[in-house]
Design a protein around this motif. Sequence first.
Motif, PDB file in Angstrom:
ATOM      1  N   MET A   4      17.627  -4.336  -2.213  1.00 16.69           N
ATOM      2  CA  MET A   4      18.774  -5.206  -2.462  1.00 16.69           C
ATOM      3  C   MET A   4      20.022  -4.600  -1.833  1.00 16.69           C
ATOM      4  O   MET A   4      20.262  -3.395  -1.936  1.00 16.69           O
ATOM      5  CB  MET A   4      18.960  -5.382  -3.969  1.00 16.69           C
ATOM      6  N   ARG A   5      20.834  -5.419  -1.170  1.00 16.53           N
ATOM      7  CA  ARG A   5      22.090  -4.956  -0.610  1.00 16.53           C
ATOM      8  C   ARG A   5      23.187  -5.125  -1.647  1.00 16.53           C
ATOM      9  O   ARG A   5      23.193  -6.087  -2.414  1.00 16.53           O
ATOM     10  CB  ARG A   5      22.467  -5.741   0.634  1.00 16.53           C
ATOM     11  N   PHE A   6      24.108  -4.199  -1.658  1.00 13.65           N
ATOM     12  CA  PHE A   6      25.267  -4.269  -2.535  1.00 13.65           C
ATOM     13  C   PHE A   6      26.486  -4.485  -1.643  1.00 13.65           C
ATOM     14  O   PHE A   6      26.991  -3.552  -1.011  1.00 13.65           O
ATOM     15  CB  PHE A   6      25.397  -2.988  -3.358  1.00 13.65           C
ATOM     16  N   ASP A   7      26.940  -5.737  -1.595  1.00 10.02           N
ATOM     17  CA  ASP A   7      27.986  -6.103  -0.642  1.00 10.02           C
ATOM     18  C   ASP A   7      29.275  -5.311  -0.871  1.00 10.02           C
ATOM     19  O   ASP A   7      29.981  -4.980   0.088  1.00 10.02           O
ATOM     20  CB  ASP A   7      28.287  -7.598  -0.738  1.00 10.02           C
ATOM     21  N   ARG A   8      29.594  -5.013  -2.114  1.00 14.04           N
ATOM     22  CA  ARG A   8      30.847  -4.299  -2.371  1.00 14.04           C
ATOM     23  C   ARG A   8      30.796  -2.870  -1.846  1.00 14.04           C
ATOM     24  O   ARG A   8      31.783  -2.369  -1.314  1.00 14.04           O
ATOM     25  CB  ARG A   8      31.154  -4.330  -3.867  1.00 14.04           C
ATOM     26  N   LEU A   9      29.663  -2.231  -1.986  1.00 18.30           N
ATOM     27  CA  LEU A   9      29.514  -0.893  -1.417  1.00 18.30           C
ATOM     28  C   LEU A   9      29.534  -0.958   0.103  1.00 18.30           C
ATOM     29  O   LEU A   9      30.154  -0.115   0.764  1.00 18.30           O
ATOM     30  CB  LEU A   9      28.217  -0.255  -1.909  1.00 18.30           C
ATOM     31  N   ASP A  10      28.878  -1.949   0.684  1.00 20.16           N
ATOM     32  CA  ASP A  10      28.908  -2.114   2.136  1.00 20.16           C
ATOM     33  C   ASP A  10      30.335  -2.328   2.627  1.00 20.16           C
ATOM     34  O   ASP A  10      30.735  -1.790   3.669  1.00 20.16           O
ATOM     35  CB  ASP A  10      28.033  -3.292   2.564  1.00 20.16           C
ATOM     36  N   ALA A  11      31.121  -3.113   1.879  1.00 16.41           N
ATOM     37  CA  ALA A  11      32.508  -3.372   2.275  1.00 16.41           C
ATOM     38  C   ALA A  11      33.347  -2.098   2.194  1.00 16.41           C
ATOM     39  O   ALA A  11      34.207  -1.859   3.050  1.00 16.41           O
ATOM     40  CB  ALA A  11      33.112  -4.457   1.393  1.00 16.41           C
ATOM     41  N   LEU A  12      33.098  -1.287   1.179  1.00 18.07           N
ATOM     42  CA  LEU A  12      33.827  -0.025   1.058  1.00 18.07           C
ATOM     43  C   LEU A  12      33.486   0.897   2.223  1.00 18.07           C
ATOM     44  O   LEU A  12      34.360   1.548   2.803  1.00 18.07           O
ATOM     45  CB  LEU A  12      33.470   0.645  -0.268  1.00 18.07           C
ATOM     46  N   ARG A  13      32.208   0.922   2.606  1.00 18.34           N
ATOM     47  CA  ARG A  13      31.796   1.712   3.774  1.00 18.34           C
ATOM     48  C   ARG A  13      32.407   1.129   5.048  1.00 18.34           C
ATOM     49  O   ARG A  13      32.810   1.871   5.956  1.00 18.34           O
ATOM     50  CB  ARG A  13      30.272   1.729   3.875  1.00 18.34           C
ATOM     51  N   GLY A  14      32.487  -0.191   5.124  1.00 21.45           N
ATOM     52  CA  GLY A  14      33.117  -0.830   6.270  1.00 21.45           C
ATOM     53  C   GLY A  14      34.596  -0.497   6.377  1.00 21.45           C
ATOM     54  O   GLY A  14      35.121  -0.290   7.475  1.00 21.45           O
ATOM     55  N   LEU A  15      35.272  -0.423   5.226  1.00 17.36           N
ATOM     56  CA  LEU A  15      36.684  -0.019   5.230  1.00 17.36           C
ATOM     57  C   LEU A  15      36.827   1.387   5.775  1.00 17.36           C
ATOM     58  O   LEU A  15      37.737   1.671   6.575  1.00 17.36           O
ATOM     59  CB  LEU A  15      37.235  -0.096   3.803  1.00 17.36           C
ATOM     60  N   ALA A  16      35.919   2.284   5.368  1.00 18.53           N
ATOM     61  CA  ALA A  16      35.965   3.662   5.857  1.00 18.53           C
ATOM     62  C   ALA A  16      35.768   3.713   7.371  1.00 18.53           C
ATOM     63  O   ALA A  16      36.439   4.490   8.071  1.00 18.53           O
ATOM     64  CB  ALA A  16      34.902   4.499   5.150  1.00 18.53           C
ATOM     65  N   ILE A  17      34.861   2.891   7.888  1.00 16.73           N
ATOM     66  CA  ILE A  17      34.566   2.933   9.317  1.00 16.73           C
ATOM     67  C   ILE A  17      35.733   2.377  10.132  1.00 16.73           C
ATOM     68  O   ILE A  17      36.044   2.854  11.230  1.00 16.73           O
ATOM     69  CB  ILE A  17      33.245   2.180   9.629  1.00 16.73           C
ATOM     70  N   VAL A  18      36.434   1.369   9.610  1.00 14.92           N
ATOM     71  CA  VAL A  18      37.613   0.839  10.297  1.00 14.92           C
ATOM     72  C   VAL A  18      38.730   1.879  10.309  1.00 14.92           C
ATOM     73  O   VAL A  18      39.383   2.108  11.337  1.00 14.92           O
ATOM     74  CB  VAL A  18      38.087  -0.463   9.621  1.00 14.92           C
ATOM     75  N   TRP A  19      38.955   2.502   9.163  1.00 13.62           N
ATOM     76  CA  TRP A  19      39.968   3.554   9.069  1.00 13.62           C
ATOM     77  C   TRP A  19      39.659   4.683  10.046  1.00 13.62           C
ATOM     78  O   TRP A  19      40.525   5.181  10.752  1.00 13.62           O
ATOM     79  CB  TRP A  19      40.017   4.058   7.636  1.00 13.62           C
ATOM     80  N   MET A  20      38.385   5.062  10.105  1.00 14.56           N
ATOM     81  CA  MET A  20      37.972   6.109  11.022  1.00 14.56           C
ATOM     82  C   MET A  20      38.235   5.719  12.474  1.00 14.56           C
ATOM     83  O   MET A  20      38.706   6.534  13.285  1.00 14.56           O
ATOM     84  CB  MET A  20      36.479   6.408  10.837  1.00 14.56           C
ATOM     85  N   ALA A  21      37.927   4.463  12.828  1.00 14.70           N
ATOM     86  CA  ALA A  21      38.127   4.017  14.200  1.00 14.70           C
ATOM     87  C   ALA A  21      39.610   4.043  14.580  1.00 14.70           C
ATOM     88  O   ALA A  21      39.963   4.444  15.704  1.00 14.70           O
ATOM     89  CB  ALA A  21      37.553   2.610  14.375  1.00 14.70           C
TER      90      ALA A  21
END
Length: 239
Positions: A4-21
């Motif tokens: 099962m995917r947890f969209d909220r955790l994926d979004a938090l990881r996505g926020l980290a990757i944008v910040w990193m970029a």
Amino acid sequence: MRAMRFDRLDALRGLAIVWMAVFHFCFDLNHYGWIRQDFYRDPVWTGQRTAIVSLFLLCAGMGQALAIHQGLSWPRFWRRWGQVAGCALLVSLGSYLMYPRSFISFGVLHGMAVMLLLLRVAGPRLSNLAGLLLGLAALLLPLWLQHEFFDSRWTNWLGLVTHKPITEDYVPVLPWLGVMLWGFVLGRWLLLARPALLTGALPAFARPLAVLGRWSLSFYMVHQPVLIGLLMLAATMRA
């Protein structure tokens, strides 16, 4: 069975990757002389790096807790672990070609590979209290125990160095294992006590972040070559 995917955790990881970029784009601008900033000593930049790495490792720890809860098999774990470890080797090779004197021998992907393996083995055997205490010990130990033996490239991966090595990225097991352990405990606690915080729906604006978070490793591997290529092209056009 598909996990099962947890969209909220994926979004938090996505926020980290944008910040990193964004952070890496500013770093590249500085490297090619478009701006003048001290990324190695200025707290504005060093603080951001600490926050970005912390967010990544917190998400990784939570992700391991959720995966173990869903019965992630060892073969599936090894497949994902192999991807992380393989990308870590590519990062070392690529950074050596660009920065031979300060190449990345143990950066965030190297650290994640080692820490994920430790967490996979030890995590299910730890109570939440033990995880919190061990995480605190991991964070504090490098402040109390340092030795010159750990200052070489072959030993600095543990983190008990007397000075930070000259490298473009450095994420040793200590103290960063503490952050991943706390993420693991947080993920397990949320599953039992506040599952709605993990399974709730995402607002429309955050859905692209969730998609990006699912492909975080791929994005991590391609974003710097793309950014550097664009800046080199811009420099050529400006000349």
